[in-house]
Structures are given as structure tokens and as C-alpha cells.
Design an enzyme around this catalytic site. Sequence first.
Site, PDB file in Angstrom:
ATOM      1  N   CYS A 128       0.813  -1.223   0.000  1.00 32.65           N
ATOM      2  CA  CYS A 128       0.000   0.000   0.000  1.00 32.65           C
ATOM      3  C   CYS A 128       0.848   1.276   0.000  1.00 32.65           C
ATOM      4  O   CYS A 128       0.488   2.263  -0.638  1.00 32.65           O
ATOM      5  CB  CYS A 128      -0.976  -0.006   1.164  1.00 32.65           C
ATOM      6  SG  CYS A 128      -0.236  -0.234   2.784  1.00 32.65           S
ATOM      7  N   ASP A 376      -7.474   5.763  -1.577  1.00 32.94           N
ATOM      8  CA  ASP A 376      -7.155   4.570  -0.799  1.00 32.94           C
ATOM      9  C   ASP A 376      -6.720   3.446  -1.738  1.00 32.94           C
ATOM     10  O   ASP A 376      -7.486   3.032  -2.615  1.00 32.94           O
ATOM     11  CB  ASP A 376      -8.388   4.142  -0.001  1.00 32.94           C
ATOM     12  CG  ASP A 376      -8.079   3.065   1.030  1.00 32.94           C
ATOM     13  OD1 ASP A 376      -7.019   2.411   0.923  1.00 32.94           O
ATOM     14  OD2 ASP A 376      -8.901   2.861   1.943  1.00 32.94           O
ATOM     15  N   HIS A 378      -6.237   0.354  -0.956  1.00 38.08           N
ATOM     16  CA  HIS A 378      -6.624  -0.950  -0.412  1.00 38.08           C
ATOM     17  C   HIS A 378      -7.850  -1.518  -1.104  1.00 38.08           C
ATOM     18  O   HIS A 378      -8.898  -1.752  -0.501  1.00 38.08           O
ATOM     19  CB  HIS A 378      -6.852  -0.853   1.098  1.00 38.08           C
ATOM     20  CG  HIS A 378      -5.633  -0.503   1.858  1.00 38.08           C
ATOM     21  ND1 HIS A 378      -5.190   0.794   1.992  1.00 38.08           N
ATOM     22  CD2 HIS A 378      -4.745  -1.278   2.527  1.00 38.08           C
ATOM     23  CE1 HIS A 378      -4.078   0.798   2.716  1.00 38.08           C
ATOM     24  NE2 HIS A 378      -3.793  -0.441   3.047  1.00 38.08           N
TER      25      HIS A 378
END
Length: 495
Positions: A128, A376, A378
Site C-alpha cells: 500500500c 485509498d 486498499h
Amino acid sequence: MNPSSPCEGQSPEGDPPDDWFHLSTMSLGTQGSDGSQDDPEEPEERGRLKSKLVSAWNNVKYGWSFKSKARFSKTSPLTMLGQSYLLSHGVERECFRRAFATLLWLTYRRGFPQLDGSSLTTDSGWGCMLRSGQMLLAQGLLLHLLPPGWTWLSANHVSKDDMEVQESRSLGPEVTKKGRRKSIESFLESRTEVTHRRVVSWFGDHPIAPFGLHQLVEQGTSSGKKAGDWYGPSIVAHILRKAVDAASAEVSNLTVYVAQDCTVYIDDVVRLCERPLSEGSTGPSPAWKSVIILVPVRLGGEVLNTTYIKCVKNLLRLECCIGIIGGKPKHSLFFVGYQGRCMVFLLSFCNFYSPCTLTLTMLMSPVLDEQLLCLDPHYSQSTVDITQDNFPLKSFHCKCPRKISFSRMDPSCTIGFYAKSQKEFELLCSAVSTALSSSTEKYPIFTIAEGQGQDGGQEDESDAPPNSITHILTKDKARLRRTNNSNSMDEFVLL
């Protein structure tokens, strides 16, 4: 990713990060049931099995699309990378949608070619921070290669159910789309769209992509990292610098400077950006390379020091700011803006004996209510084959803004800036210095100083002493030194 772990790349015993699925080597058959060692010819097969199990788990964990709407205030302006939007106004809300959908969104991918030195075909659970770094670099490249104010053509067609404005009503005319529909052929032939597609391809998950995961992992080996490790924001800054240096054939006239000990040394940047004139040239001065400036900082100890929130907001207001690599503990995010619910109106009595006389009192909401706008990484997606002509672009852009509270921001982060010319660099120094001076804390987040660093601004994270910590000696002179400290959590300035 855990930027606050006691040792970057490792997890405290008994507290496994929530972004990774740990498989015991015993459970994968490193020893036989009788305690004997397995056949030495089988480790590769065990590695493939482990990779498949981890991939299967992460595909379940990160493969869901969360459709919950982010809630935005209509009374407080939303700031994103130097631009401000009042979402109660229909035109500005549409401009924000387009600008946000234009940002490149680099997320977890699965099914790409194996990374060197491992059997991994996905970065779900560990990549990430690298993805956040890719998004920051991508923003710098879009500014470098495309006209100011450019927006992705397909961003004009984003759906209008991806965000929620509290109690909002359009106060202006909707932006017309007349004349903006083009055929696929003309869309691809557009010069800016060709450049946009080329930039996206540079971040593809393929060994040939100069800023893809394969290249970034390879660049991280000199810092002691390998595929499957956790990367901190400081190490990622140096990885990006090395990747841009290695890709000079694809990306000309661009360099990356990484600040040393929370100090941007002007002479080092100038020396890095000035290109000597070719033989026979008679120009008045050396040519100038555009520059991306990355500043790794730590905004507190275990948690964010809230006195720096105002300063972070001021930096995100600058047009030269290209975002912040950071996140919350064990969860990297790419910060691009903020919105604060800062106007709460209360009616109060002006005179106890004259209750009909009222005044309007405006109160500031608590700092914890202020929200960072982020992308994000993820979300696990299938790998896109960027070697194919006209590969799909949709998965590289996000239409769903996300926000987190400033209070949840991890103190370890890297702040990015871009200057196209020498004049822009001078303006950057002035604007950033003004933004930094807004902090009420004794020490600024970082400083911009005349002079040179000890190594010319190209220190590798791996060159620093293993258990070192940086101390600021004085505020005015910005002189810093490193000392060994076996108890330090990270190689950052503790502010």
C-alpha cells in the site's frame, strides 16, 4: 504498512498488522509430521502454495467495493491540491468531481508476473505504501507533461451518486456536455489523452513499466527491502528518486530531490536542476530541469501532534503541493486535500432581559472534526496488461472520494511538491516558507535553508545509521545532527 512500527518492515511480536495474512511456515509443511525436514527440492512448490493461499485470502479481504458515500459539508470549502471548491454550488461541485476523477488511482493488483526473488503475484496486504508513492509521483508527472488545468475527458461522465453533500442544492447551472462527446478514435488521437495513457502505462504492473511495482521493488533492494516487506514513507521517497533517475530516457527534463533531515537545501536543488549548456551553446544561463521535491517528516511521536494540523492544511492549499504519502496506522493512504466542518451557527441571547434581541454566534468545530481527503489503495483489482494497445483506463481512476479524520493520521509521512521552472521553484520556496511559519509549535514541520547538505541531497535511506534519530538544534539556523538511539522507532525528526 505500518509506519509507526518499532522497526520498519517488521511487526511487533504478538501484534500482527491487519493488512497482511501471516502463514506459519510450520503450517505450510516446512517440516514433516515427524519433525524431519522436507525434501530440499520442494521449497519452490511450497512458495507457490503459500503465495496462492495468501493471494486467495487477500482477494477476499480487499476485493470488495465499498459503496458507502462520503459525506461532505456544504458550508465549508473543500480544498484539493491548491484548489478550493464550495460544494453547495453546482458548477464548483462538478469541477471537483472532474478534478478528483482525473487523479491517478493506483491500488493493489493481483495476477501480475512474479516479482523478482519471490513467488508473489499480488501486492495485497503489503504494497500500500508503494501504491501511495506511485500516486504522488503520477500527480507530479501529470503536472509535468500535461497542460495546466487538464482533466481526463472521461471524468466528464462520472456518475453523480458517488458522494453526498449534506443538505446541498445546486445554486448554479449545470456544466453542459454539449460538444464534448467524441468518437473513440478521436478520443485516442487526442494529444493529451495519448500522453495520459502513456503516463498510466508507466505505472503498470509489468517488468517493463519504469514506475511499476516490479521496478520499485527492485529499486528498494539497495535499502534492504524486498517483495512482501512493509515500506515506510521515507524509504519510498528514495525509491521514487532512484526510479525517476533510472527512467531518464522516458521522462526527460525531470529530477527528484529528497530532503535531508527535514531540510530542503536550496543550493542542492539548484545544482540538481541546472543542466550545463551543450557545447557550442550561447544561452545566457544553464537549462533548468523540473523538480519533484519530497520531504519525509514525522509529525509527532506515537500519534499526530495536533498543533501541526494547520500547517498541513496550509501546505495542501498550495498549487505546488502534489500530495502527501501517509495514512493511518497499518494502512497507507494518499492525501490530496481536506475539508473542515468549521462553521457551526448558534443563536444566543444578547441580553438576558431582552430575549428578543439575538445575535448570531459562529463557533469553530473541534479540530477532530476536520477531515483529510484521500485516495485509498486498499482495493484489489485484476492486473491490466499495459502492453496491449488501448488497454482500459477505468480502473486507474476513482470516482469515490474518501475522508478520514486528522486525528487518525499517522505522524510518519512524506510531503511532495513540484516546480516546473526555476521561477516556480523560487515561488515554491516563498509560499512553502510562509505556510510553515503558520505553525504555533516551537519547531516547524521542515525548513527551507540556503546552502548545501552533507551529501548533496542524494542520501539514500539505507546510508543512515540503523538506529539513528534526527534532532533539531536550533529553529533559526535549521542545523541538524544524527545520533544513535537504539530505542528510536523510525528515522524521522521527532517534533
